[in-house]
Design a protein around this motif. Structure first.
Motif, PDB file in Angstrom:
ATOM      1  N   PHE A 148      40.022  34.241  25.015  1.00  0.00           N
ATOM      2  CA  PHE A 148      40.672  33.606  26.070  1.00  0.00           C
ATOM      3  C   PHE A 148      39.859  33.316  27.555  1.00  0.00           C
ATOM      4  O   PHE A 148      38.894  34.161  27.421  1.00  0.00           O
ATOM      5  N   GLU A 149      39.785  32.233  28.312  1.00  0.00           N
ATOM      6  CA  GLU A 149      39.296  32.051  29.414  1.00  0.00           C
ATOM      7  C   GLU A 149      40.240  31.704  30.286  1.00  0.00           C
ATOM      8  O   GLU A 149      41.211  31.270  30.261  1.00  0.00           O
ATOM      9  N   ILE A 150      39.818  32.203  31.518  1.00  0.00           N
ATOM     10  CA  ILE A 150      40.494  31.693  32.964  1.00  0.00           C
ATOM     11  C   ILE A 150      39.239  31.253  33.897  1.00  0.00           C
ATOM     12  O   ILE A 150      38.131  31.675  33.741  1.00  0.00           O
ATOM     13  N   ALA A 151      39.568  30.152  34.733  1.00  0.00           N
ATOM     14  CA  ALA A 151      38.605  29.458  35.651  1.00  0.00           C
ATOM     15  C   ALA A 151      38.711  30.047  37.137  1.00  0.00           C
ATOM     16  O   ALA A 151      39.834  30.319  37.685  1.00  0.00           O
ATOM     17  N   CYS A 152      37.715  30.707  37.518  1.00  0.00           N
ATOM     18  CA  CYS A 152      37.716  31.325  38.641  1.00  0.00           C
ATOM     19  C   CYS A 152      36.535  30.615  39.762  1.00  0.00           C
ATOM     20  O   CYS A 152      35.887  29.925  39.292  1.00  0.00           O
ATOM     21  N   TYR A 153      36.792  30.978  41.189  1.00  0.00           N
ATOM     22  CA  TYR A 153      35.613  30.606  42.107  1.00  0.00           C
ATOM     23  C   TYR A 153      34.424  31.758  41.609  1.00  0.00           C
ATOM     24  O   TYR A 153      34.963  32.952  41.822  1.00  0.00           O
ATOM     25  N   LYS A 154      33.404  31.115  41.754  1.00  0.00           N
ATOM     26  CA  LYS A 154      32.229  32.258  41.266  1.00  0.00           C
ATOM     27  C   LYS A 154      31.923  33.180  42.370  1.00  0.00           C
ATOM     28  O   LYS A 154      31.933  34.407  42.201  1.00  0.00           O
ATOM     29  N   ASN A 155      32.023  32.656  43.572  1.00  0.00           N
ATOM     30  CA  ASN A 155      31.770  33.691  44.715  1.00  0.00           C
ATOM     31  C   ASN A 155      32.796  34.593  44.870  1.00  0.00           C
ATOM     32  O   ASN A 155      32.782  35.439  45.670  1.00  0.00           O
ATOM     33  N   LYS A 156      34.210  34.157  44.663  1.00  0.00           N
ATOM     34  CA  LYS A 156      35.533  35.044  44.858  1.00  0.00           C
ATOM     35  C   LYS A 156      35.376  36.210  43.906  1.00  0.00           C
ATOM     36  O   LYS A 156      35.872  37.122  43.800  1.00  0.00           O
ATOM     37  N   VAL A 157      35.029  35.892  42.523  1.00  0.00           N
ATOM     38  CA  VAL A 157      34.883  36.691  41.499  1.00  0.00           C
ATOM     39  C   VAL A 157      33.934  38.014  41.767  1.00  0.00           C
ATOM     40  O   VAL A 157      34.400  39.002  41.605  1.00  0.00           O
ATOM     41  N   MET A 158      32.625  37.411  42.379  1.00  0.00           N
ATOM     42  CA  MET A 158      31.773  38.571  43.003  1.00  0.00           C
ATOM     43  C   MET A 158      32.480  39.568  43.913  1.00  0.00           C
ATOM     44  O   MET A 158      32.262  40.776  43.972  1.00  0.00           O
TER      45      MET A 158
END
Length: 92
Positions: A27-37
């Motif tokens: 399964f995958e979810i789409a996130c904002y790269k900078n916000k994941v960090m």
């Protein structure tokens, strides 16, 4: 001659795909790269700021949304909010 622009396509920019394998499926979810960090460092606390969409995907790049049956079989629920918590608490 007119140029046709599809209105039902969502363009995902600055995407970080968070993947999780559970119940034999990926399964995958789409996130904002900078916000994941920021989330992983503890600076970000609002999960809605991290997520780009409110869908759980089988394949983000192809836009294949996961079936409710697969979600409930793997996670015990098909509620996307609960699944996000499982994703992020596991990786946090």
């Amino acid at each position: 001659m007119s140029i046709f622009t599809p209105t039902n396509q969502i363009r995902l920019t600055n995407v970080a795909v968070v993947r999780m394998k559970k119940g034999g499926k990926r399964f995958e979810i789409a996130c904002y790269k900078n916000k994941v960090m920021s989330w992983r460092s503890g600076a970000e606390r609002d999960l809605d700021e991290v997520l780009q969409t409110n869908s759980v995907f089988m394949n983000v790049s192809k836009g294949q949304v996961a079936k409710k049956e697969d979600l409930s079989k793997a996670f015990g629920t098909d509620d996307s909010t609960e699944i996000y918590k499982i994703y992020f608490w596991k990786s946090h």
